[in-house]
Every structure is written in structure tokens, then in C-alpha cells.
Design a protein around this motif. Structure first.
Motif, PDB file in Angstrom:
ATOM      1  N   THR A  34       0.820  -1.143  -0.111  1.00  0.00           N
ATOM      2  CA  THR A  34       0.028  -0.054  -0.087  1.00  0.00           C
ATOM      3  C   THR A  34       0.908   1.409  -0.057  1.00  0.00           C
ATOM      4  O   THR A  34       1.893   1.480   0.733  1.00  0.00           O
ATOM      5  CB  THR A  34      -0.805   0.125   1.328  1.00  0.00           C
ATOM      6  OG1 THR A  34      -1.625  -1.306   1.231  1.00  0.00           O
ATOM      7  CG2 THR A  34      -1.820   1.052   1.193  1.00  0.00           C
ATOM      8  N   TYR A  36       1.016   5.557   0.566  1.00  0.00           N
ATOM      9  CA  TYR A  36       0.414   6.747   0.861  1.00  0.00           C
ATOM     10  C   TYR A  36       1.055   7.925   0.481  1.00  0.00           C
ATOM     11  O   TYR A  36       2.334   7.905   0.233  1.00  0.00           O
ATOM     12  CB  TYR A  36       0.182   6.718   2.602  1.00  0.00           C
ATOM     13  CG  TYR A  36      -0.942   5.854   2.858  1.00  0.00           C
ATOM     14  CD1 TYR A  36      -0.663   4.450   3.212  1.00  0.00           C
ATOM     15  CD2 TYR A  36      -2.034   6.196   3.538  1.00  0.00           C
ATOM     16  CE1 TYR A  36      -1.570   3.469   3.765  1.00  0.00           C
ATOM     17  CE2 TYR A  36      -3.067   5.375   3.771  1.00  0.00           C
ATOM     18  CZ  TYR A  36      -2.832   4.112   4.115  1.00  0.00           C
ATOM     19  OH  TYR A  36      -3.628   3.136   4.662  1.00  0.00           O
ATOM     20  N   GLN A  38       1.754  12.002   1.451  1.00  0.00           N
ATOM     21  CA  GLN A  38       1.420  12.966   2.797  1.00  0.00           C
ATOM     22  C   GLN A  38       2.020  14.388   2.585  1.00  0.00           C
ATOM     23  O   GLN A  38       3.105  14.459   2.079  1.00  0.00           O
ATOM     24  CB  GLN A  38       2.164  12.596   4.147  1.00  0.00           C
ATOM     25  CG  GLN A  38       1.814  13.628   5.165  1.00  0.00           C
ATOM     26  CD  GLN A  38       2.415  12.790   6.312  1.00  0.00           C
ATOM     27  OE1 GLN A  38       3.642  12.431   6.625  1.00  0.00           O
ATOM     28  NE2 GLN A  38       1.822  13.283   7.828  1.00  0.00           N
ATOM     29  N   PRO A  44      -1.547  11.432   6.098  1.00  0.00           N
ATOM     30  CA  PRO A  44      -1.451  10.528   5.088  1.00  0.00           C
ATOM     31  C   PRO A  44      -2.634  10.394   4.375  1.00  0.00           C
ATOM     32  O   PRO A  44      -3.844  10.287   4.974  1.00  0.00           O
ATOM     33  CB  PRO A  44      -0.899   9.451   5.610  1.00  0.00           C
ATOM     34  CG  PRO A  44      -0.035   9.625   6.828  1.00  0.00           C
ATOM     35  CD  PRO A  44      -0.928  10.727   7.435  1.00  0.00           C
ATOM     36  N   TYR A  87       5.020   7.234   1.029  1.00  0.00           N
ATOM     37  CA  TYR A  87       5.166   5.953   2.025  1.00  0.00           C
ATOM     38  C   TYR A  87       4.853   4.549   1.376  1.00  0.00           C
ATOM     39  O   TYR A  87       3.701   4.689   0.733  1.00  0.00           O
ATOM     40  CB  TYR A  87       4.455   6.138   3.396  1.00  0.00           C
ATOM     41  CG  TYR A  87       4.980   7.045   4.258  1.00  0.00           C
ATOM     42  CD1 TYR A  87       4.075   8.598   4.096  1.00  0.00           C
ATOM     43  CD2 TYR A  87       5.891   7.164   4.980  1.00  0.00           C
ATOM     44  CE1 TYR A  87       4.309   9.579   4.721  1.00  0.00           C
ATOM     45  CE2 TYR A  87       6.312   8.327   5.867  1.00  0.00           C
ATOM     46  CZ  TYR A  87       5.558   9.725   5.752  1.00  0.00           C
ATOM     47  OH  TYR A  87       5.829  10.788   6.298  1.00  0.00           O
ATOM     48  N   LEU A  89       4.012   0.777   2.492  1.00  0.00           N
ATOM     49  CA  LEU A  89       3.696  -0.077   3.427  1.00  0.00           C
ATOM     50  C   LEU A  89       3.321  -1.644   2.955  1.00  0.00           C
ATOM     51  O   LEU A  89       2.821  -1.659   1.979  1.00  0.00           O
ATOM     52  CB  LEU A  89       2.437   0.312   4.365  1.00  0.00           C
ATOM     53  CG  LEU A  89       2.599   1.427   5.212  1.00  0.00           C
ATOM     54  CD1 LEU A  89       2.840   2.737   4.601  1.00  0.00           C
ATOM     55  CD2 LEU A  89       1.571   1.479   6.237  1.00  0.00           C
ATOM     56  N   GLY A  91       1.843  -5.231   4.612  1.00  0.00           N
ATOM     57  CA  GLY A  91       1.034  -5.873   5.755  1.00  0.00           C
ATOM     58  C   GLY A  91      -0.235  -6.495   5.265  1.00  0.00           C
ATOM     59  O   GLY A  91      -0.803  -6.180   4.061  1.00  0.00           O
ATOM     60  N   SER A  94      -3.805  -3.238   8.954  1.00  0.00           N
ATOM     61  CA  SER A  94      -3.193  -1.808   9.331  1.00  0.00           C
ATOM     62  C   SER A  94      -2.463  -1.888  10.571  1.00  0.00           C
ATOM     63  O   SER A  94      -1.295  -1.056  10.569  1.00  0.00           O
ATOM     64  CB  SER A  94      -4.494  -0.688   9.507  1.00  0.00           C
ATOM     65  OG  SER A  94      -5.297  -0.825   8.555  1.00  0.00           O
ATOM     66  N   THR A  97       1.581  -2.948   9.917  1.00  0.00           N
ATOM     67  CA  THR A  97       2.062  -2.429   9.055  1.00  0.00           C
ATOM     68  C   THR A  97       3.070  -1.121   9.732  1.00  0.00           C
ATOM     69  O   THR A  97       2.885  -0.753  10.729  1.00  0.00           O
ATOM     70  CB  THR A  97       1.435  -1.724   8.057  1.00  0.00           C
ATOM     71  OG1 THR A  97       0.464  -0.734   8.421  1.00  0.00           O
ATOM     72  CG2 THR A  97       0.817  -2.757   7.445  1.00  0.00           C
ATOM     73  N   PHE A  99       4.989   2.669   9.021  1.00  0.00           N
ATOM     74  CA  PHE A  99       5.377   3.824   8.346  1.00  0.00           C
ATOM     75  C   PHE A  99       6.932   4.005   8.516  1.00  0.00           C
ATOM     76  O   PHE A  99       7.220   4.433   9.503  1.00  0.00           O
ATOM     77  CB  PHE A  99       4.521   4.958   8.680  1.00  0.00           C
ATOM     78  CG  PHE A  99       3.203   5.246   8.255  1.00  0.00           C
ATOM     79  CD1 PHE A  99       2.184   4.238   8.772  1.00  0.00           C
ATOM     80  CD2 PHE A  99       2.916   5.643   6.822  1.00  0.00           C
ATOM     81  CE1 PHE A  99       0.890   4.477   8.308  1.00  0.00           C
ATOM     82  CE2 PHE A  99       1.507   5.898   6.508  1.00  0.00           C
ATOM     83  CZ  PHE A  99       0.579   5.030   7.302  1.00  0.00           C
ATOM     84  N   GLY A 100       7.834   3.706   7.354  1.00  0.00           N
ATOM     85  CA  GLY A 100       8.905   4.288   7.492  1.00  0.00           C
ATOM     86  C   GLY A 100       9.142   5.887   7.026  1.00  0.00           C
ATOM     87  O   GLY A 100       8.304   6.512   7.401  1.00  0.00           O
ATOM     88  N   ALA A 101      10.472   5.983   6.950  1.00  0.00           N
ATOM     89  CA  ALA A 101      10.558   7.648   6.714  1.00  0.00           C
ATOM     90  C   ALA A 101       9.954   8.146   5.471  1.00  0.00           C
ATOM     91  O   ALA A 101       9.747   9.293   5.164  1.00  0.00           O
ATOM     92  CB  ALA A 101      12.051   7.985   6.860  1.00  0.00           C
ATOM     93  N   ARG A 104      10.856  11.537  -0.018  1.00  0.00           N
ATOM     94  CA  ARG A 104      10.451  13.144  -0.216  1.00  0.00           C
ATOM     95  C   ARG A 104      10.446  13.436  -1.619  1.00  0.00           C
ATOM     96  O   ARG A 104      11.751  13.442  -2.086  1.00  0.00           O
ATOM     97  CB  ARG A 104      11.242  13.821   0.710  1.00  0.00           C
ATOM     98  CG  ARG A 104      10.825  13.902   2.191  1.00  0.00           C
ATOM     99  CD  ARG A 104      11.844  14.679   2.983  1.00  0.00           C
ATOM    100  NE  ARG A 104      11.343  14.772   4.407  1.00  0.00           N
ATOM    101  CZ  ARG A 104      10.404  15.367   4.852  1.00  0.00           C
ATOM    102  NH1 ARG A 104       9.693  15.897   4.157  1.00  0.00           N
ATOM    103  NH2 ARG A 104      10.046  15.141   6.217  1.00  0.00           N
TER     104      ARG A 104
ATOM    105  N   GLY B  42       8.694   9.151   9.899  1.00  0.00           N
ATOM    106  CA  GLY B  42       7.327   8.460   9.578  1.00  0.00           C
ATOM    107  C   GLY B  42       6.455   8.506  10.967  1.00  0.00           C
ATOM    108  O   GLY B  42       6.791   8.870  11.750  1.00  0.00           O
ATOM    109  N   LEU B  43       5.198   7.729  10.576  1.00  0.00           N
ATOM    110  CA  LEU B  43       4.322   7.724  11.731  1.00  0.00           C
ATOM    111  C   LEU B  43       4.608   6.419  12.645  1.00  0.00           C
ATOM    112  O   LEU B  43       4.974   5.539  11.951  1.00  0.00           O
ATOM    113  CB  LEU B  43       3.039   7.715  11.079  1.00  0.00           C
ATOM    114  CG  LEU B  43       2.323   8.939  10.895  1.00  0.00           C
ATOM    115  CD1 LEU B  43       2.965   9.399   9.432  1.00  0.00           C
ATOM    116  CD2 LEU B  43       0.881   8.848  10.495  1.00  0.00           C
ATOM    117  N   LEU B  99      -7.946  -4.184   4.801  1.00  0.00           N
ATOM    118  CA  LEU B  99      -6.694  -4.486   4.940  1.00  0.00           C
ATOM    119  C   LEU B  99      -6.117  -3.170   5.434  1.00  0.00           C
ATOM    120  O   LEU B  99      -6.464  -2.804   6.529  1.00  0.00           O
ATOM    121  CB  LEU B  99      -6.124  -4.801   3.586  1.00  0.00           C
ATOM    122  CG  LEU B  99      -6.601  -6.079   3.050  1.00  0.00           C
ATOM    123  CD1 LEU B  99      -6.191  -6.232   1.636  1.00  0.00           C
ATOM    124  CD2 LEU B  99      -6.235  -7.307   3.794  1.00  0.00           C
ATOM    125  N   VAL B 100      -5.183  -2.627   4.870  1.00  0.00           N
ATOM    126  CA  VAL B 100      -4.257  -1.404   5.366  1.00  0.00           C
ATOM    127  C   VAL B 100      -4.863  -0.056   4.742  1.00  0.00           C
ATOM    128  O   VAL B 100      -4.116   0.902   5.067  1.00  0.00           O
ATOM    129  CB  VAL B 100      -2.874  -1.662   5.197  1.00  0.00           C
ATOM    130  CG1 VAL B 100      -2.424  -2.794   5.802  1.00  0.00           C
ATOM    131  CG2 VAL B 100      -2.555  -1.649   3.652  1.00  0.00           C
TER     132      VAL B 100
END
Lengths: 109, 113
Positions: A34, A36, A38, A44, A87, A89, A91, A94, A97, A99-101, A104, B42-43, B99-100
Motif C-alpha cells: 500500500t 500513501y 502526505q 497521510p 510511504y 507499507l 502488511g 493496518s 504495518t 510507516f518508514g521515513a 520525499r 514516519g508515523l 486491509l491497510v
């Protein structure tokens, strides 16, 4: 939890196609991929999701090779308003999963 | 539909003070989440809930408590705020079966002095 690796940043120009690749070597059989988006000072926003092969919607395309160990988000003909953090993700739920950095993306005129 | 809303939008606390952040969703979602986002990162998941009356710990739960007394609301509490809790807090919700795919609120900026 499947870990993902993305480039920290990318630059592009208006009108170009942008491809952001994400590596996820330990993706599990049930996992989906997935993406996202932001913008600054916003939460996001879901862009696209896929399991295998190619998925396309009105915003982007997602390419997933047969081994599913990576994926590529493709943004056609970007504009200045596409400047954001993206981002990736991996998984099946939710809360499983991470969220990495993110990546950009900076789009220049 | 308002989607996911968060109150307040911004708050300044002194160390040791307490406060509650409110998240509300009008999409009849089963799942709700609280994240924090620090500059350039990130979050990170703090707590989540898979249904009314249930909560679970996420990646960084220490210093926070949550409650889900009503399906549409998810509260995040800070009993004794610390400067390390200065962050932007995002709430999200999702359908049980999607899902996500999460829907995020606009965020709450918290500054702890």
C-alpha cells in the motif's frame, strides 16, 4: 512485520513521470502493498494498493514483480502539487504495518 | 461526511500536565488508531482499537492511555506530559475488511514545555 526500504528523496520536473521503488524482501504471502501520500501539515492519504502484477487508478500505477520483493509507484506527468512524502507499507492488517521515513518527492517547475 | 476529525488542532502543555486528544469518525469504521509523527520521520503507532471497548498497544505506547467507549470516538490521554511527547498526533480509522487502507485526520500539534 515486513520492513520496507525506499529512497530518502527524489527530485523531478513538472510533466515528467516519476517512479519510486520500494524494497520489501521479507514480504509474507498474505501481505498487500500500500502507498500513501502526505502533504505538509496533513495526515497521510491512501494512493493505491496491490497484491501482484499491475494496478492502476486515476492517480497512479503500482507495478509488482512476480517475486513481490519490491514494488514501484509510478506517478504520470507530475505537477508541483505532487510534491509530498510517499510511504510504502507492507502488511495484511493496518496495525501490522510500519510507516518508514518515506520518500520525499520534490517537483520543480 | 466529515471523515476523521481531531480536537484540538494545537495545544501547549507544561511538563507534568495532563490532557486528552479526541478523535471522531463518522464512517462507521471498526478500527481506529493513534500515531505520532516526529520531524522528518514516519508515523509510529501508539495504540489502536479493533472495536468498541477494546484497545491494544502499538509500537510506542509508553506514557499514553486510550479509551474506545463509543465506536465513533477514540481518545488518547497523556497523564503526565513530558517534552519527549512533543509531536504531531494523527488519528486514523479503517473498515475491518479493508486491509491497510486507513483514513487519517488532520493531526494535533502538541508542544510540551
Amino acid at each position: 512485520l515486513a520492513k520496507t526500504t525506499q529512497p530518502i528523496s527524489m527530485d523531478s520536473y513538472e510533466g515528467q513521470e516519476v517512479n519510486i521503488t520500494c524494497s520489501h524482501n521479507n514480504i509474507a504471502t498474505n501481505d498487500y502493498i500500500t502507498w500513501y501520500q502526505q502533504f505538509p501539515s496533513q495526515g497521510p492519504r491512501f494512493i493505491i494498493q496491490g497484491y501482484k502484477t499491475k494496478v492502476t487508478n486515476e492517480v497512479a500505477s503500482l507495478f509488482i514483480p512476480a517475486d513481490r520483493k519490491s514494488s514501484t509507484l509510478s506517478l504520470p506527468r507530475v505537477s508541483l502539487s505532487d510534491t509530498a512524502v510517499y510511504y510504502c507499507l507492507v502488511g495484511d492488517k493496518s496495525f501490522k504495518t510500519i510507516f518508514g521515513a518515506g520518500t520525499r518527492l520534490f517537483v520543480k517547475a | 461526511n466529515a471523515g476523521v476529525t481531531q480536537t484540538p488542532k494545537f495545544r501547549v502543555l507544561k511538563t507534568g500536565q495532563s490532557m486528552t486528544l479526541l478523535c471522531a469518525q463518522d464512517m462507521n469504521h471498526e478500527y481506529m488508531y493513534w500515531y505520532r509523527q516526529d520531524p522528518g520521520m514516519g508515523l509510529r503507532l501508539i495504540h489502536y482499537s479493533v472495536g468498541e471497548g477494546t484497545t491494544a498497544k502499538g509500537e510506542v505506547p509508553d506514557g499514553y492511555n486510550v479509551s474506545r467507549l463509543k465506536k465513533q470516538n477514540f481518545l488518547l490521554g497523556l497523564e503526565s506530559a513530558a517534552p519527549s511527547q512533543t509531536s504531531v498526533y494523527f488519528c486514523a480509522s479503517s473498515y475491518k475488511s479493508e486491509l491497510v487502507t486507513q483514513y487519517f485526520g488532520p493531526g494535533t500539534r502538541l508542544l510540551v514545555l
